[in-house]
Structures are given as C-alpha cells and as structure tokens.
Design an enzyme around this catalytic site. Structure first.
Site, PDB file in Angstrom:
ATOM      1  CD  GLU A 193      -3.043   0.499   2.045  1.00 20.40           C
ATOM      2  OE1 GLU A 193      -4.490   0.345   1.687  1.00 20.40           O
ATOM      3  OE2 GLU A 193      -3.133   1.376   3.305  1.00 20.40           O
ATOM      4  CG  HIS A 195       4.250 -30.213   3.133  1.00 26.29           C
ATOM      5  ND1 HIS A 195       4.515 -31.619   3.395  1.00 26.29           N
ATOM      6  CD2 HIS A 195       4.772 -29.985   5.032  1.00 26.29           C
ATOM      7  CE1 HIS A 195       5.707 -31.610   3.998  1.00 26.29           C
ATOM      8  NE2 HIS A 195       4.851 -30.870   5.232  1.00 26.29           N
ATOM      9  CE  LYS A 216     -11.646   3.028   0.855  1.00 27.51           C
ATOM     10  NZ  LYS A 216     -10.832   4.467   2.453  1.00 27.51           N
TER      11      LYS A 216
END
Length: 499
Positions: free
Chosen positions: A352, A383, A487
């Site tokens: 960010e 794994h 936004k």
C-alpha cells in the site's frame, strides 16, 4: 493528467554504474553461490540489539554495496530520514508530516507541527492508554450490569486490525490469560457471528478503530455490536473509539474516545492508541517496551552510517534485486507460529505504501517500484510453494525470519536447510528432475526472542526499509490515491444503481 518525468532516477550516475554491475552479475548467473565474488572482504552481518541481519546470501559485494550507498547519497537519503523524524511535511500530496515515529519517542524533545508541540498530545494519550488498560486489568472497568470485562473485541480493518492482531498472536507469552481477545474486520456476517457466539455482551469491551470514522466495514460492524445492547445508556462502558475525528464517534454514541492524528497513516499506526487491545493484553509497562523497541530502531536509522544501518541496507539491497536483477517479488517466511500474522501485516505496509507508478512530481516512473510481497509460515512452505521456489520459473527474493531460542531449534534447522538449498542449489545429482538451480537471494533476520521490545523493533525495521525504498524510487509512501480513486468509483456506481 500525468506529466512526463523531468529527470528520472535512472539518469543518475550511480544508477548507471549499478546497471553495469548487474550486467556483469548476470553473465555469472551460473555461480553456485549467491554472493558475487569480490577481492574486498566485507562484513555481511549487522546487529541492532535484539535483531541480527545476515545478508551473506545476497548477490552483492563491496563494490555493489558502495554504489548503492552512492545512490542513497545522490537522492539525499539522510536529509529525507531527518525530515521524516523531525516532522517535515514529507507527505506532499496531503501536505502533512508522517510522524509515526513520534508515537514511540520516549524522550523529552519537542516536535513542532505548524507551531504546535505535538508531544504533549502524544504523552497525554499514552497516559489515557495506561489508565484504561490498568482499570480493565484490575477489574475496575465495569460493564453496564456491574460485571468486570472478560472479552475485548477489536473492530477495525487494515492498519486498525493487522497491527493489533500481530501483537496478540506474537506476544502470547506476555498476554493476560484472564481475558479473551477477538478481532472483527470483515463485513462477511460469518466473521461477526463467529465472535458474538463466543462472548457475553455484558462483559465485553468493543474497541472501534477508524482514523476517518467513515470506514464502511468498521462502522457496519460497530452498529451491529451496538444492537447487542438495549439502549445508548447501556453502551457507555462497552465501547471505546480510536479516531482522528472524535466528533463522529460522539455522534454515533461512543463517549470514550482516544485520538489518532492526521499525521499518522493508518498502516503506520502500530504504536498508537489503535493498539489499545495490546496494552490491555500485556499491560502498560510491556506496551512501553514495544514502543522502546521501535524507538531504538528510529534512532538507529537516523544516526547510524549507511554501511552499518540495517533498514537502509535492507532497502538498498531490495532496490538492487528489484531494479537491477529484475526480481520483482519478495517472499517473507517466518519460522515461528508466533509470527503468523507478520507477513500479512508487512504485505499491507509495503504494497500500500510503495505500490505506486507516479512519482512525487506527478510523473510516471520508468522503473519498477514496490514488489509483490507474499509468504507465511516457513514450515508450511515445504508442503505448498517450496516446489516452485526450488524449480519454478519465477524468481524470488526471500526474507527468512527465525527466533534464537532453545525451543525453536528444530524449526530453525529446517529454515537453514531451505536457505542452503535455495541459495546453493543441487547440481550434482544424477537424476535431472532433481536439479535445483539455486541462486535465490535472501536475507536472514535472527530475533533474540519474541518479546514486546523485539517485536516493536522488527516492525520499525520494516517501516524504515519501506520508507528508504520510497526515497530511492521518488514516490510518496504515505498516501493511497489508487484506493481513494477506486472508492469514489464505487460510490458513483452504487448511486447510479440506486437511482
């Protein structure tokens, strides 16, 4: 409109000399060792109190380190670090300082913003944190029904969630077992319902953290928590807000409000009242230790020469990998369950802050900036993505983080084995399918323990590393215009669909 660049950092002398060194390194890419041979021996391990930084498996030598420091000097890095810590308005798009370092300054110096000494407000807020945390721990903070608090729920998202979550998980040996700690950051009803099923509202304290106090997810969950109580009078002792806009919290019905300020970015709010849940969990004295660890790294980054400066070296070597060796992703592996949430915290902090393509002059950059940050618990990598690291076609840089404690011996052994394989490779095997090229550049951070002091230092180390890289890239790490733009677009789409 985006302007054309006035003068790119790629035109700097040191940048071009580094490019020539990178060309030379690529010609020797089959070398079995990550460290580039150099006739000048140099120390590839540095220490600051509780953290040892080992970069002996990076593809650098003294010549490259010296050129990287020349680059730092060309962009006036020391001046920029001083400006950060002394409160200059380095967040140029919002015309304000970025003074998260003031939050953990435990000295008596004054820090002025527009003629006002902000340290009095910082100290006053610390005192409020002390009083509240002590009252709750001593069972003197009572709910509406007269019962003491047993559960603390942190409602927040991003920096208002990840920092506190890191602390509660990492400091499990320090937190009080008399309380239960919960986090709600998601608008998914399942997240809220899972927490509510575990608590008694009459003995629960909700901490609602939002710098703007307009964050949609946070306010939605706060209102749902309000609905657990009969009326506004019954919520007084069950809600605390942390915000830069106390009037919005008061309007919502929350009477106890702790401040955060517009000169502290949300993702840099680790040492602020946003971390109230941690002060309650570990006690105020240990919370001050958290601040002290971060503050000591602030002092280190400002006053240590670049050749011995851990955040600066981490940043510059990161620049080398990203911009000259063209490795654009950073893998962080933590070899302790206690540090499980550290990677998502740094992921937000880094991506960010430095996920930008427009420089401080409003020009498009012509070089790579912030890397993709990913990773997790190192013992689980075996794994999941260890196969890709060994033989995949995507190149990675690694930060391996271990604890130097007796009970971590086996897991640390696994870490050392993986570092050896990924850096040196396996070339002398008859089965061609088992060939591992190696040459993965990596850092090794060795923590003396997982105490509040060490955790504070580790967080500050990455904060400063990210800031230093932003200086080299000539970008502003303290805003998020892409998020704000998205936004706005979302609001327009929502309004359009409702009309």
């Amino acid at each position: 409109m985006i302007r054309n660049s006035m003068k790119s950092h790629t035109e700097l002398l040191s940048w071009n000399l580094l490019q020539k060194e990178a060309d030379r390194v690529r010609l020797n890419s089959d070398s079995l060792t990550c460290v580039v041979p150099d006739s000048n021996n140099y120390e590839s391990s540095k220490q600051i109190n509780c953290i040892e930084y080992d970069y002996s498996r990076q593809r650098v030598n003294r010549t490259i380190i010296d050129l990287l420091i020349d680059l730092a000097n060309e962009v006036k890095l020391q001046e920029k670090i001083d400006n950060l810590i002394n409160g200059k308005k380095i967040n140029i798009s919002e015309n304000r300082p970025a003074l998260h370092t003031a939050l953990r300054d435990l000295g008596n110096k004054s820090i002025m913003i527009d003629g006002l000494d902000i340290m009095s407000a910082v100290i006053n807020t610390r005192e409020k944190i002390k009083v509240i945390s002590n009252q709750i721990r001593e069972k003197k903070w009572l709910g509406h029904s007269g019962l003491p608090i047993t559960d603390i729920v942190n409602i927040g998202i991003g920096g208002s969630d990840l920092g506190p979550r890191v602390c509660i998980n990492a400091l499990s040996n320090y937190i009080s077992k008399e309380f239960n700690y919960h986090f709600i950051s998601d608008v998914d009803p399942a997240s809220f319902n899972d927490v509510i099923a575990k608590i008694n509202p009459q003995t629960t304290l909700f901490i609602v953290s939002s710098k703007s106090f307009t964050t949609k997810e946070t306010l939605l969950n706060a209102r749902k928590a309000f609905a657990l109580y009969e009326d506004t009078a019954s919520i007084d002792q069950h809600f605390i807000a942390v915000t830069a806009h106390p009037e919005r919290a008061y309007q919502m019905g929350i009477k106890t409000v702790l401040p955060i300020w517009d000169w502290v970015g949300g993702r840099f709010s680790f040492c602020s009242a946003v971390n109230l849940i941690t002060a309650i969990a570990i006690g105020y004295e240990q919370f001050v230790e958290l601040l002290a660890g971060a503050h000591d790294v602030d002092t280190h980054v400002q006053f240590t020469d670049f050749k011995n400066n851990i955040p600066v070296l981490m940043a510059l070597i990161g620049i080398w990998n990203n911009n000259f060796l063209n490795i654009h992703n950073l893998l962080i592996l933590t070899y302790s369950k206690k540090l499980e949430y550290f990677v998502p915290y740094v992921q937000q902090l880094d991506m960010e802050s430095n996920g930008k393509s427009i420089d401080v002059n409003g020009s498009m950059v012509d070089y790579a900036t912030g890397p993709i940050v990913w990773g997790g618990l190192g013992n689980q990598a075996q794994h999941s993505y260890f196969q890709l690291l060994c033989q995949g076609t995507h190149r990675c840089v690694g930060d391996f983080i271990t604890l130097k404690t007796n009970d971590e011996h086996e897991i640390n052994s696994m870490c050392h084995y993986k570092m050896k394989v990924l850096s040196e490779g396996i070339q002398t095997i008859e089965n061609p399918y088992g060939y591992i090229p190696g040459n993965m550049p990596m850092n090794h951070l060795i923590l003396s323990d997982c105490s509040p002091y060490t955790l504070g230092a580790l967080v500050a180390l990455y904060e400063h590393k990210i800031f230093v890289q932003s200086v080299i890239w000539n970008i502003n790490p303290f805003d998020q215009p892409g998020i704000e733009s998205a936004k706005s677009a979302h609001r327009e789409i929502t309004l359009s669909s409702e009309s």
